[in-house]
Design a protein around this motif. Structure first.
Motif, PDB file in Angstrom:
ATOM      1  N   ALA A 181      90.040  -0.682  45.543  1.00 55.22           N
ATOM      2  CA  ALA A 181      89.962  -2.118  45.817  1.00 55.22           C
ATOM      3  C   ALA A 181      91.052  -2.883  45.070  1.00 55.22           C
ATOM      4  CB  ALA A 181      88.581  -2.643  45.440  1.00 55.22           C
ATOM      5  N   LEU A 182      91.334  -2.468  43.816  1.00 59.65           N
ATOM      6  CA  LEU A 182      92.414  -3.114  43.060  1.00 59.65           C
ATOM      7  C   LEU A 182      93.768  -2.858  43.707  1.00 59.65           C
ATOM      8  CD1 LEU A 182      91.269  -2.316  39.409  1.00 59.65           C
ATOM      9  CD2 LEU A 182      91.168  -4.528  40.568  1.00 59.65           C
ATOM     10  N   ALA A 183      93.962  -1.661  44.242  1.00 59.09           N
ATOM     11  CA  ALA A 183      95.236  -1.351  44.893  1.00 59.09           C
ATOM     12  C   ALA A 183      95.428  -2.189  46.147  1.00 59.09           C
ATOM     13  CB  ALA A 183      95.289   0.141  45.229  1.00 59.09           C
ATOM     14  N   ARG A 184      94.332  -2.452  46.882  1.00 57.12           N
ATOM     15  CA  ARG A 184      94.466  -3.279  48.086  1.00 57.12           C
ATOM     16  C   ARG A 184      94.816  -4.730  47.735  1.00 57.12           C
ATOM     17  NH1 ARG A 184      89.820  -0.269  49.656  1.00 57.12           N
ATOM     18  NH2 ARG A 184      88.490  -2.004  48.981  1.00 57.12           N
ATOM     19  N   ARG A 185      94.347  -5.188  46.565  1.00 65.04           N
ATOM     20  CA  ARG A 185      94.603  -6.597  46.203  1.00 65.04           C
ATOM     21  C   ARG A 185      95.919  -6.783  45.461  1.00 65.04           C
ATOM     22  NH1 ARG A 185      90.613 -10.587  42.685  1.00 65.04           N
ATOM     23  NH2 ARG A 185      91.953 -12.447  42.806  1.00 65.04           N
ATOM     24  N   TYR A 186      96.210  -5.912  44.482  1.00 66.09           N
ATOM     25  CA  TYR A 186      97.389  -6.110  43.637  1.00 66.09           C
ATOM     26  C   TYR A 186      98.521  -5.153  43.958  1.00 66.09           C
ATOM     27  CZ  TYR A 186      94.119  -8.805  40.790  1.00 66.09           C
ATOM     28  OH  TYR A 186      93.204  -9.717  40.360  1.00 66.09           O
ATOM     29  N   GLY A 187      98.312  -4.260  44.907  1.00 70.67           N
ATOM     30  CA  GLY A 187      99.343  -3.298  45.234  1.00 70.67           C
ATOM     31  C   GLY A 187      99.136  -1.980  44.503  1.00 70.67           C
ATOM     32  N   PRO A 188      99.674  -0.876  45.030  1.00 70.13           N
ATOM     33  CA  PRO A 188      99.488   0.438  44.400  1.00 70.13           C
ATOM     34  C   PRO A 188     100.242   0.541  43.086  1.00 70.13           C
ATOM     35  CG  PRO A 188     101.004   0.609  46.251  1.00 70.13           C
ATOM     36  CD  PRO A 188     100.470  -0.786  46.287  1.00 70.13           C
ATOM     37  N   ARG A 189      99.774   1.418  42.245  1.00 68.72           N
ATOM     38  CA  ARG A 189     100.397   1.625  40.944  1.00 68.72           C
ATOM     39  C   ARG A 189     101.612   2.522  41.092  1.00 68.72           C
ATOM     40  NH1 ARG A 189      97.532   5.060  36.258  1.00 68.72           N
ATOM     41  NH2 ARG A 189      97.689   6.531  37.976  1.00 68.72           N
ATOM     42  N   PRO A 190     102.737   2.157  40.500  1.00 71.31           N
ATOM     43  CA  PRO A 190     103.942   3.001  40.586  1.00 71.31           C
ATOM     44  C   PRO A 190     103.706   4.353  39.923  1.00 71.31           C
ATOM     45  CG  PRO A 190     104.478   0.778  39.844  1.00 71.31           C
ATOM     46  CD  PRO A 190     102.990   0.908  39.787  1.00 71.31           C
ATOM     47  N   PRO A 191     104.408   5.400  40.368  1.00 63.85           N
ATOM     48  CA  PRO A 191     104.272   6.716  39.741  1.00 63.85           C
ATOM     49  C   PRO A 191     104.684   6.667  38.269  1.00 63.85           C
ATOM     50  CG  PRO A 191     105.380   6.883  41.867  1.00 63.85           C
ATOM     51  CD  PRO A 191     105.298   5.416  41.546  1.00 63.85           C
ATOM     52  N   GLY A 192     103.933   7.389  37.441  1.00 69.67           N
ATOM     53  CA  GLY A 192     104.226   7.461  36.025  1.00 69.67           C
ATOM     54  C   GLY A 192     103.574   6.384  35.197  1.00 69.67           C
TER      55      GLY A 192
END
Length: 787
Positions: free
Chosen positions: A716-727
Motif C-alpha cells: 500500500a505504501l508503494a502504491r502511494r509513495y512509489g516503489p523503493r529503489p534497489p539497495g
C-alpha cells in the motif's frame, strides 16, 4: 519491550543486516520472503518446533481412536453389515491421517484423499471383487446424476453414491481436524464436538454411549497434554530435557490422563448413586416450538427421512416424505402385499426379533412354513419379482404371501441358473438371500406363495370354537409386551375389545377405534425420551402413519391375549397400464401391517392404517389394492447424467428468458457481488489485521504470522509513495523526503523500525508489543485504503 531469547545482538548489527537487503515492493509476499531469505533467519525455529515424525504419528494414532468414537456407537447395535462398515471406516480414517502427516501440497493432498475415499467405497460395496465393482460404478453414478437432476431429491440417488458423498465429507473433516491439531495445536474444538455428538446419539437415537464418553474424555486429555509439549518448546520457558523428552512427556501425560479418568469413577464405586432423571431434548424442543407460536397440532421442525424399506430396527416416529424411486416390478395374478420381514419383540420404541431361526433352504424345493395351516383358507399363486437394482445378500426376498418354493431366474456366465444360498425362517415364513463368498447378486426370481382367502364368517367361526387354543410357543413369543407399558394403554385395550364375541370382531373393533380416534399423516415427531411409542400415539399426538397404527393395533391386541406380530414390506404398488398383471412397486409403497394368529387357519393379515384396504376373502375387488397409494412413479432413466444436466440448464435458461425482470435481477445481483468481491479484496489486509486483534490465539504472538499479516502495508505504501529503489533499506525508505513529508511519516518510520527488529532481531516480541505492532499496521492499512 522485547522478550530476550538468549542470543543477544546489538541494534547496530540489526541495522547492518538491514542494509544488505534488496527487494522490490511490488508484491506483498515478495517482501516477506525476500527479507526472510536475506536475513538468514529461520522463522519456524522461533514460532514452531520441529517435532519428530514419530511424535506426529503418535498424535495421529490417538486422533484416529478419538474419531472412531463417532462411528462405533452406531455400529454396535448388531445390524447387518455394521462390522464391515466399522472396519472400512477405520481403515479410511487411518490412511487419511497417515497421508496428513506427510508434508504435501494442497492440490496433491485433495487428489490423494479423493483416491482414498474411492478405494474405501470399493471395499465397502465391492465385496470380494472391489475392482470389478469399481468398473461398474461409473454407470451407477451416471444414472444417479440423471435421477437427481430430474427430481432434485437427494433420496433418489443410490446408496453407493450416498456412501461416496459421506466418505468425501469424512475425508474433509479428518483433514481439517488433523490440521487443527498439528498446526494450531488444539483438539478442544473437535473434542467438544465429539462429546456433543455422543450426547445427541443418546438423546435422540437411544444408544448407550456412556463408555464412549469416558473414553473420549481420556483421548482428548491425552492429545491436549501431548500438544502442550510443543507449545513449551515454542516459547522462552522451554524446559530442558536431556534424554528422550518426547517419550518421557508422552508417558507422563498418559499416566496423568488415565489417572484423572479412573479417579472420577471412584465415587461411583464407593457409594450407590441413583441414576439421574433423563432430560429429554425432544420435550425442550416442543416447549420452544410452542413458545415460538406453533399450534398444538402443528409440525415441529425436525430432520425428515424418506419412505423406503430398511432392515434396520430404528426407533419409530420420525417424520417422513414420500419417495418415488422404483424398487421392483412384479407379475402376479392377484394384487398382494409384499412381505419382507416380521418382528415379534416390542421394547417401547421399536420392533426387533432378537432370536431368529434361519435354516438353509433349497431353491425350487419345498419351503416348510407354518404360517398357513388349513388349505381351505389359502390359495396358491405364482409371482415373479424383478428388482430394479441387483439384490445381494444378506437381504430379504419379497413375496406376496407365505412362500412354498422359490427359483432364481438369473443365469451365470455359463448361461446356467445360479444356485444361490437361500435361508428360510420357519417361524415367520420369510426368505432371505444369504451373503456368499463371491457376493452373487439376484435380479429376478419366481415364487409360489399361499395367499389368504378366508372370509369374515369363516374367521368368526374359528374364533367361536372353544377347543381351538393358541399353541404355547405362539403365546410365549407373540404376547410379549414391555414391562414399562403404561397402564392406561392396557385399560384402553380392555375397553375397546370387551364387547367382542370373536377374535375377528376384536381385531375389527381395534381397527375401527384407530380410524375414529387417530389421523394419518407423515408429518410427525419422535416421542420424548422415556415415553412409550404407542402411549404417545394413542393419548398425545393421535397422528401418525403405518408404523404408528400397526404397532398400536398389535399392542392393544396383545394386551387382551390375542397373538399378533408386526410385518414390514411393501404395498401392492401401482398397476402397470402397459402390461397386464404387472405392478410397479416404489419406495413410496413401503408399508407395515399386522398379522393375527387364528388357530386352525394360521397367520391372517390385517390392515390397521386408515385409507388402506387389504382383502382377505371378504368379497372385495382385489384390483382395488393396486390403487390405494397414489404415488407419482418416476420412469427409468435412460440417459446419462450429463444429458440431464444440459437439459436442465437449457430449461432454466428458457425460463429466465421468458421473464426479463428475472434476468435483470440476476444481472444486478451479479454486479453487486462483483463490486462486493472487489471491495473485500481491497479491504482484505485490514480485515486480516482486525481478525488477529479481535481473536488472538493461545500461541500468539508468532513472528511468522505477524510479518505475514503486516506485509500488505508495504504494498500500500508503494502504491502511494512509489516503489523503493534497489539497495535502500526499510528505514531509509521511511526516512526519504517523499514518505517523511506525509502526514503518516512518523507512524511509517516507527512501523519500519518495528518491522526490522521483528524480522532480524533474536528476541521474541512480548504480547503487548505485538498488539501495538498490529494496531499500527491496521491504522496504516486503513489510511492507505481510504485514498
Amino acid at each position: 519491550m522485547w522478550e530476550h531469547n538468549g542470543n543477544a545482538q546489538t541494534n547496530s548489527t540489526v541495522a547492518d543486516r538491514g542494509h544488505t537487503a534488496s527487494f522490490g515492493l511490488e508484491s506483498v509476499h515478495t517482501i516477506y520472503k525476500a527479507e526472510t531469505r536475506t536475513s538468514g533467519v529461520d522463522l519456524k525455529s522461533h514460532g514452531h518446533s520441529s517435532e519428530p515424525i514419530l511424535y506426529r504419528i503418535g498424535l495421529s494414532v490417538i486422533l484416529l481412536i478419538l474419531s472412531l468414537e463417532w462411528i462405533y456407537p452406531v455400529t454396535s447395535t448388531g445390524q447387518q453389515g455394521s462390522e464391515r462398515f466399522l472396519s472400512v471406516m477405520a481403515g479410511l480414517t487411518g490412511i487419511l491421517l497417515l497421508a496428513g502427516v506427510l508434508r504435501i501440497g494442497w492440490i496433491i493432498g485433495i487428489l490423494i484423499r479423493l483416491f482414498i475415499a474411492l478405494a474405501a467405497l470399493c471395499c465397502m460395496y465391492g465385496g470380494n471383487d472391489p475392482v470389478g465393482w469399481a468398473a461398474t460404478y461409473p454407470a451407477t453414478i451416471s444414472t444417479d446424476m440423471g435421477s437427481f437432476m430430474s427430481t432434485w431429491r437427494f433420496h433418489s440417488i443410490s446408496v453407493e453414491t450416498k456412501g461416496l458423498l459421506m466418505m468425501c465429507g469424512w475425508s474433509m473433516l479428518m483433514a481439517s481436524v488433523q490440521s487443527l491439531v498439528l498446526l494450531r495445536r488444539s483438539v478442544m474444538l473437535f473434542g467438544s464436538a465429539t462429546l456433543v455428538y455422543l450426547l445427541l446419539l443418546e438423546s435422540f437415537a437411544g444408544l448407550d454411549v456412556y463408555a464412549s464418553v469416558i473414553r473420549s474424555v481420556l483421548w482428548i486429555l491425552l492429545i491436549q497434554a501431548m500438544l502442550q509439549l510443543l507449545r513449551l518448546n515454542g516459547g522462552v520457558t522451554t524446559p530442558i530435557f536431556k534424554q528422550s523428552p518426547y517419550c518421557r512427556w508422552c508417558a507422563v501425560t498418559l499416566a496423568v490422563s488415565a489417572g484423572m479418568v479412573l479417579f472420577s469413577a471412584i465415587p461411583g464405586q464407593l457409594a450407590s448413586i441413583p441414576p439421574p432423571e433423563r432430560v429429554s431434548l425432544e420435550q425442550m424442543g416442543e416447549r420452544l416450538a410452542r413458545w415460538a407460536g406453533y399450534t398444538q397440532h402443528g409440525s415441529i421442525p425436525a430432520a425428515t427421512a424418506v419412505t423406503g424399506y430398511s432392515t434396520a430396527d430404528a426407533p419409530m416416529g420420525a417424520p417422513l416424505v414420500q419417495g418415488d424411486t422404483i424398487f421392483f416390478t412384479a407379475k402376479s395374478p392377484e394384487a398382494t402385499y409384499w412381505r419382507g420381514e416380521t418382528r415379534s419383540y416390542y421394547n417401547g420404541s421399536t420392533w426387533s426379533d432378537p432370536v431368529q431361526s434361519f435354516e438353509t433352504a433349497s431353491p425350487s424345493g419345498l419351503v416348510h412354513a407354518d404360517g398357513w395351516e388349513y388349505p381351505a383358507y389359502w390359495q396358491r399363486i405364482r409371482q415373479t419379482v424383478t428388482m430394479k437394482r441387483e439384490w445381494r445378500g444378506p437381504n430379504p426376498l419379497f413375496t406376496g404371501g407365505m412362500p412354498l418354493n422359490l427359483s432364481f431366474q438369473d443365469k451365470n456366465r455359463d448361461a446356467q441358473k445360479n444356485k444361490r444360498l437361500l435361508l428360510s425362517n420357519e417361524d415367520s415364513a420369510t426368505l432371505w438371500l444369504a451373503a456368499t463368498y463371491d457376493n452373487q447378486t439376484v435380479k429376478s426370481y419366481t415364487a409360489d406363495v399361499m395367499i389368504p382367502v378366508a372370509t369374515p364368517e369363516q374367521l368368526r367361526l374359528l374364533g367361536k370354537k372353544s377347543n381351538m387354543k393358541d399353541p404355547a410357543a405362539i403365546r410365549r413369543k407373540y404376547l410379549q409386551l414391555p414391562t414399562t407399558l403404561p397402564g392406561r394403554v392396557q385399560a384402553l385395550a380392555k375397553e375397546i375389545i370387551q364387547g367382542s364375541d370373536t377374535r375377528y370382531d376384536a381385531v375389527q373393533a381395534v381397527k375401527s377405534y384407530l380410524v375414529d380416534h387417530a389421523e394419518y399423516t407423515l408429518d410427525t415427531r419422535m416421542p420424548p425420551r422415556g415415553t412409550d411409542f404407542v402411549d404417545d400415539f394413542l393419548f398425545v399426538t393421535r397422528q401418525g402413519y403405518c408404523n404408528h397404527f400397526s404397532t398400536a393395533m398389535i399392542v392393544l391386541l396383545r394386551a387382551e391375549g390375542i397373538p399378533a406380530r408386526w410385518v414390514k414390506g411393501f404395498g401392492p404398488g401401482e398397476a402397470d397400464a402397459d402390461v397386464s398383471g404387472q405392478y410397479i412397486v416404489t419406495q413410496g409403497d413401503a408399508h407395515s401391517w399386522v398379522e393375527v394368529y387364528f388357530p386352525g387357519a394360521g397367520w391372517m393379515p390385517f390392515e390397521a392404517t386408515p385409507g388402506f384396504t387389504m382383502t382377505q376373502g371378504e368379497g372385495q375387488d382385489a384390483a382395488a389394492l393396486s390403487g390405494q397409494q397414489p404415488v407419482a412413479v418416476t420412469p427409468p432413466q435412460t440417459d446419462g447424467g450429463v444429458a440431464h444436466a444440459g437439459a436442465w440448464l437449457l430449461a432454466r435458461a428458457r425460463a429466465i428468458a421468458a421473464h426479463p425482470w428475472i434476468a435483470a435481477a440476476l444481472a444486478a445481483a451479479a454486479l453487486l457481488c462483483a463490486a462486493g468481491a472487489i471491495r473485500i479484496r481491497r479491504l482484505r489486509p485490514a480485515l486480516r489485521l482486525r481478525l488477529l486483534l479481535a481473536w488472538p490465539r493461545s500461541s500468539f504472538p508468532d513472528r511468522e504470522r505477524l510479518l505475514s499479516a503486516a506485509a500488505p502495508v508495504w504494498a500500500a505504501l508503494a502504491r502511494r509513495y512509489g516503489p523503493r529503489p534497489p539497495g535502500m533499506t526499510l528505514r531509509e525508505y521511511a526516512a526519504s523526503p517523499a514518505v517523511a513529508a506525509g502526514t503518516d511519516g512518523a507512524d511509517i518510520a516507527r512501523f519500519a523500525a518495528d518491522w526490522e527488529r521483528l524480522l532480524y532481531g533474536p528476541d521474541r516480541p512480548l504480547r503487548a508489543d505485538s498488539l501495538d505492532f498490529l494496531r499500527r499496521a491496521l491504522q496504516l492499512a486503513r489510511r492507505m485504503q481510504a485514498l
